[in-house]
Design an enzyme around this catalytic site. Structure first.
Site, short mmCIF file in Angstrom:
data_model
loop_
_atom_site.label_atom_id
_atom_site.label_comp_id
_atom_site.label_asym_id
_atom_site.label_seq_id
_atom_site.Cartn_x
_atom_site.Cartn_y
_atom_site.Cartn_z
CE1 TYR A 1 -4.64 -1.67 5.43
CE2 TYR A 1 -3.66 0.20 4.51
CZ TYR A 1 -4.57 -0.92 4.11
OH TYR A 1 -4.63 -1.56 2.96
CB SER B 1 -0.52 0.18 1.53
OG SER B 1 -1.63 1.14 1.45
#
Length: 271
Positions: free
Chosen positions: A175, A162
């Protein structure tokens, strides 16, 4: 550079020699978290490049629906549903895929989840759940598949990272930690498994329009900030990831190992 001749793909279809590098005909790809969203788009793209695909997801009804859609498009599709955070389940499920669908040539580790909260309010339960799903699954499934790939001396593993593997935002520290860890695990896998003929790389999406980001897309303030922050001046569409995924899954990337390919419209390039 010009070519005056063409090659035959594994299916017998004539291809330009360069395009032949991207042909996945005859290969089997296991895509985790692929009943919807990014995982489904990647499965569809790999199937379009010729691969047989094995879809994975927790919701068997959605999984079967996704498989039926791809089959109607002409793809060879299998499904498997198992707990990606449980070592015993992972090992036996991967063995069953190898038996039923054939040797796994390509693995896409796409299982993931998001939990938003200020870090000082984040519970240990939330932390453990997120890390099991986003990080432990990459280790467990990657290791189980690699144990089959290594004796064959070949294999492609693509871990979904990501932009949060590089950049942080408020309320997603856990996250960000998980995706940063996936980035470094990808490099570690490449180091340990590269000598056995495997290529392990990461694919790092930016902000994409999916079911999980629908609320952010509809948030006018966030939407304006993101589009202004992104050099390409738009959100990503899931199909924007397909070319990069096919590259990392194909012979075109045979000397690419331990690399994270960001597909983010330029977000990681600018302040």
């Amino acid at each position: 550079m010009r070519y005056s001749s063409i090659n035959q793909s594994r299916s017998g279809v004539a291809l330009n020699p360069i395009l032949n590098l991207f042909d996945l005909t005859g290969r089997t790809a296991l895509i985790m978290g692929s009943s919807a969203g990014i995982g489904y788009a990647l499965a569809r793209g790999l199937a379009g490049a010729g691969a047989s695909v094995v879809l994975n997801g927790r919701n068997e009804e959605r999984l079967d629906k996704a498989a039926d859609t791809l089959r109607r498009e002409g793809a060879t599709v299998y499904t498997t549903s198992f707990d990606v955070t449980h070592a015993g389940d992972v090992g036996s499920a991967v063995a069953q895929v190898e038996e039923n669908a054939g040797p796994i040539d390509i693995l896409v580790n796409n299982a993931g989840m998001q939990r938003r909260a200020p870090l000082h309010e984040f519970s240990a339960t939330q932390w453990n759940e997120l890390m099991r799903t986003n990080l432990d699954s990459v280790f467990l499934v990657g290791q189980a598949v690699a144990r089959h790939m290594i004796p064959r001396g070949r294999g492609k593993i693509v871990n979904i990272c990501s932009v949060q593997s590089e950049l942080g935002r408020p309320n997603i520290a856990a996250y960000t930690a998980s995706k940063g860890a996936v980035k470094m695990l990808t490099k570690g896998m490449a180091i340990d498994w590269g000598p056995h003929g495997l290529q392990v790389n990461g694919l790092g999406p930016g902000y994409f329009k999916t079911e999980l980001t629908e609320a952010l897309v509809k948030n006018e303030e966030f939407n304006a900030w993101l589009v202004g922050r992104t050099p390409s001046r738009r959100w990503g569409d899931v199909d924007d990831l397909v070319g990069a995924a096919v590259f990392l899954a194909s012979d075109a990337s045979n000397f690419v190992n331990g690399h994270i390919l960001y597909v983010d419209g330029g977000v990681t390039a600018t302040l």
